[in-house]
Design a protein around this motif. Structure first.
Motif, PDB file in Angstrom:
ATOM      1  N   ALA A 119      40.788  18.608  30.432  1.00 53.13           N
ATOM      2  CA  ALA A 119      40.587  19.349  31.680  1.00 53.13           C
ATOM      3  C   ALA A 119      41.733  19.097  32.660  1.00 53.13           C
ATOM      4  O   ALA A 119      42.171  20.009  33.370  1.00 53.13           O
ATOM      5  N   ASN A 120      42.227  17.855  32.688  1.00 54.35           N
ATOM      6  CA  ASN A 120      43.297  17.494  33.624  1.00 54.35           C
ATOM      7  C   ASN A 120      44.658  18.028  33.191  1.00 54.35           C
ATOM      8  O   ASN A 120      45.489  18.378  34.037  1.00 54.35           O
ATOM      9  N   THR A 121      44.902  18.056  31.876  1.00 52.59           N
ATOM     10  CA  THR A 121      46.237  18.406  31.374  1.00 52.59           C
ATOM     11  C   THR A 121      46.311  19.829  30.820  1.00 52.59           C
ATOM     12  O   THR A 121      47.408  20.363  30.643  1.00 52.59           O
ATOM     13  N   ASN A 122      45.164  20.409  30.492  1.00 51.95           N
ATOM     14  CA  ASN A 122      45.106  21.705  29.805  1.00 51.95           C
ATOM     15  C   ASN A 122      45.750  21.656  28.423  1.00 51.95           C
ATOM     16  O   ASN A 122      46.149  22.694  27.882  1.00 51.95           O
ATOM     17  N   GLU A 123      45.850  20.454  27.858  1.00 54.76           N
ATOM     18  CA  GLU A 123      46.400  20.302  26.516  1.00 54.76           C
ATOM     19  C   GLU A 123      45.374  19.611  25.619  1.00 54.76           C
ATOM     20  O   GLU A 123      44.391  19.033  26.102  1.00 54.76           O
ATOM     21  N   THR A 124      45.621  19.682  24.316  1.00 54.10           N
ATOM     22  CA  THR A 124      44.685  19.106  23.351  1.00 54.10           C
ATOM     23  C   THR A 124      44.726  17.584  23.404  1.00 54.10           C
ATOM     24  O   THR A 124      45.804  16.976  23.422  1.00 54.10           O
ATOM     25  N   SER A 125      43.559  16.975  23.442  1.00 50.45           N
ATOM     26  CA  SER A 125      43.469  15.517  23.397  1.00 50.45           C
ATOM     27  C   SER A 125      42.658  15.111  22.178  1.00 50.45           C
ATOM     28  O   SER A 125      41.766  15.839  21.732  1.00 50.45           O
ATOM     29  N   ALA A 126      42.977  13.952  21.627  1.00 49.60           N
ATOM     30  CA  ALA A 126      42.294  13.479  20.417  1.00 49.60           C
ATOM     31  C   ALA A 126      42.282  11.965  20.401  1.00 49.60           C
ATOM     32  O   ALA A 126      43.085  11.311  21.086  1.00 49.60           O
ATOM     33  N   ILE A 127      41.373  11.419  19.616  1.00 51.10           N
ATOM     34  CA  ILE A 127      41.376   9.986  19.369  1.00 51.10           C
ATOM     35  C   ILE A 127      41.421   9.758  17.867  1.00 51.10           C
ATOM     36  O   ILE A 127      40.744  10.462  17.098  1.00 51.10           O
ATOM     37  N   SER A 128      42.244   8.803  17.452  1.00 49.29           N
ATOM     38  CA  SER A 128      42.419   8.472  16.041  1.00 49.29           C
ATOM     39  C   SER A 128      42.112   7.006  15.813  1.00 49.29           C
ATOM     40  O   SER A 128      42.199   6.185  16.737  1.00 49.29           O
ATOM     41  N   VAL A 129      41.765   6.675  14.577  1.00 49.56           N
ATOM     42  CA  VAL A 129      41.590   5.289  14.163  1.00 49.56           C
ATOM     43  C   VAL A 129      42.540   5.025  13.004  1.00 49.56           C
ATOM     44  O   VAL A 129      43.099   5.957  12.409  1.00 49.56           O
ATOM     45  N   TRP A 130      42.725   3.769  12.674  1.00 48.10           N
ATOM     46  CA  TRP A 130      43.698   3.338  11.662  1.00 48.10           C
ATOM     47  C   TRP A 130      42.975   2.849  10.422  1.00 48.10           C
ATOM     48  O   TRP A 130      42.025   2.062  10.521  1.00 48.10           O
ATOM     49  N   ASN A 131      43.406   3.317   9.243  1.00 46.69           N
ATOM     50  CA  ASN A 131      42.761   2.869   8.006  1.00 46.69           C
ATOM     51  C   ASN A 131      43.637   1.917   7.201  1.00 46.69           C
ATOM     52  O   ASN A 131      43.344   1.626   6.047  1.00 46.69           O
ATOM     53  N   GLY A 132      44.698   1.420   7.817  1.00 42.94           N
ATOM     54  CA  GLY A 132      45.591   0.497   7.141  1.00 42.94           C
ATOM     55  C   GLY A 132      46.929   1.098   6.789  1.00 42.94           C
ATOM     56  O   GLY A 132      47.928   0.384   6.629  1.00 42.94           O
ATOM     57  N   ALA A 133      46.974   2.421   6.680  1.00 41.69           N
ATOM     58  CA  ALA A 133      48.235   3.094   6.367  1.00 41.69           C
ATOM     59  C   ALA A 133      48.288   4.506   6.941  1.00 41.69           C
ATOM     60  O   ALA A 133      49.273   5.206   6.743  1.00 41.69           O
ATOM     61  N   GLU A 134      47.247   4.916   7.652  1.00 43.30           N
ATOM     62  CA  GLU A 134      47.192   6.267   8.217  1.00 43.30           C
ATOM     63  C   GLU A 134      46.421   6.259   9.533  1.00 43.30           C
ATOM     64  O   GLU A 134      45.501   5.461   9.704  1.00 43.30           O
ATOM     65  N   ALA A 135      46.816   7.165  10.407  1.00 44.86           N
ATOM     66  CA  ALA A 135      46.030   7.433  11.613  1.00 44.86           C
ATOM     67  C   ALA A 135      45.126   8.623  11.298  1.00 44.86           C
ATOM     68  O   ALA A 135      45.602   9.664  10.842  1.00 44.86           O
ATOM     69  N   ILE A 136      43.818   8.454  11.515  1.00 46.48           N
ATOM     70  CA  ILE A 136      42.851   9.486  11.153  1.00 46.48           C
ATOM     71  C   ILE A 136      42.171   9.999  12.420  1.00 46.48           C
ATOM     72  O   ILE A 136      41.591   9.231  13.185  1.00 46.48           O
ATOM     73  N   VAL A 137      42.248  11.303  12.641  1.00 48.15           N
ATOM     74  CA  VAL A 137      41.624  11.914  13.811  1.00 48.15           C
ATOM     75  C   VAL A 137      40.105  11.908  13.642  1.00 48.15           C
ATOM     76  O   VAL A 137      39.586  12.408  12.643  1.00 48.15           O
ATOM     77  N   VAL A 138      39.388  11.326  14.604  1.00 54.90           N
ATOM     78  CA  VAL A 138      37.924  11.283  14.522  1.00 54.90           C
ATOM     79  C   VAL A 138      37.249  12.118  15.600  1.00 54.90           C
ATOM     80  O   VAL A 138      36.046  12.345  15.536  1.00 54.90           O
ATOM     81  N   GLU A 139      38.015  12.568  16.582  1.00 51.88           N
ATOM     82  CA  GLU A 139      37.455  13.460  17.597  1.00 51.88           C
ATOM     83  C   GLU A 139      38.603  14.124  18.345  1.00 51.88           C
ATOM     84  O   GLU A 139      39.676  13.526  18.500  1.00 51.88           O
TER      85      GLU A 139
END
Length: 267
Positions: free
Chosen positions: A106-126
């Motif tokens: 809402a503040n930036t008008n751009e896409t925001s996401a959160i990722s977690v780490w599985n040891g060798a990759e960043a995985i988007v979870v939301e």
């Protein structure tokens, strides 16, 4: 099949082998290849077509895949959502992040996401998509393993330098030869850790801009990272990139505080 360690199916038998084969078939599907035929799946998992056909038939009955009656091809089914629902619901960092992602977009008008780490990759979870018609988005479950990705470098910066270097040297983390980043991985990642953010300004894709900042838990451990993504053409105006960096860091800090992190903790 990056979601779990590869295993030698010759060392397992019976039900265990059937389970591993079933998981391999499910992991053959991806965002890039969401619809596959029996032959394509067999080629990806290294099993005979008749075996894959039987597995797909069983997975269809269970609702984990669905078959198009006209083409005979398969895609993942809604049953997987029910299977993964308890995990996603219990993923504290994802649950904590949702309202802050909504506010960040809402503040930036751009896409925001959160990722977690599985040891060798960043995985988007939301993620919360930008309201703009032209935007950068990633499906939930998208995996990033390129060094140029801002989220990947944020997570690598949290690792012991030798481990981070080994991930790149071994090819588990991919790196382009001329990505415009310093060749000295350790020094660069130390800077990322110090400033608490990483920027991808056209490094992984010419028209992509992204900034990521770490999310920490009560121990000060990075348990996720916030990313703001936008088309590069939209962030060229003076001050826009800096404002996106600040917005990503602010959101990451607020989520971290909600998870029990304190500024007095390391990191």
């Amino acid at each position: 099949m990056a979601g779990r360690p590869k295993q030698d199916n010759s060392q397992v038998q019976g039900a265990a082998a059937s389970l591993l084969n079933g998981l391999a078939v499910l992991e053959a599907f991806s965002v890039q290849n969401p619809v596959l035929g029996v032959t394509e799946v067999a080629q990806r998992v290294g099993l005979h077509k008749s075996t894959v056909s039987r597995i797909l038939s069983g997975l269809t009955d269970a609702g984990y895949v669905q078959r198009d009656e006209e083409t005979g091809r398969y895609r993942l089914g809604l049953g997987l959502l029910a299977l993964s629902g308890p995990l996603l619901a219990d993923l504290d960092v994802r649950r904590a992040a949702v309202p802050y992602l909504e506010q960040l977009t809402a503040n930036t008008n751009e896409t925001s996401a959160i990722s977690v780490w599985n040891g060798a990759e960043a995985i988007v979870v939301e993620q919360v998509a930008s309201p703009h018609q032209v935007k950068h988005t990633a499906w939930i479950g998208t995996r990033y393993n390129k060094f140029e990705s801002s989220s990947v470098r944020v997570f690598l910066a949290e690792l012991p330098p030798a481990l981070a270097a080994d991930l790149v040297d071994s090819g588990r983390i991919l790196r382009a030869k001329d990505d415009g980043l310093p060749e000295d991985i350790a020094t660069h990642l130390k800077e990322v850790a110090h400033q608490a953010y990483a920027v991808n300004d056209g490094l992984s894709a010419e028209e992509e801009f992204g900034v990521s900042a770490p999310v920490r838990d009560y121990r000060g451990k990075a348990v996720g990272c916030i990313t703001v993504s936008a088309p590069r053409s939209r962030v060229q105006k003076e001050g826009v990139k800096d404002s996106l960096v600040q917005a990503a860091q602010q959101a990451a800090s607020e989520i971290s505080i909600r998870l029990g992190w304190s500024a007095s903790l390391p990191g």
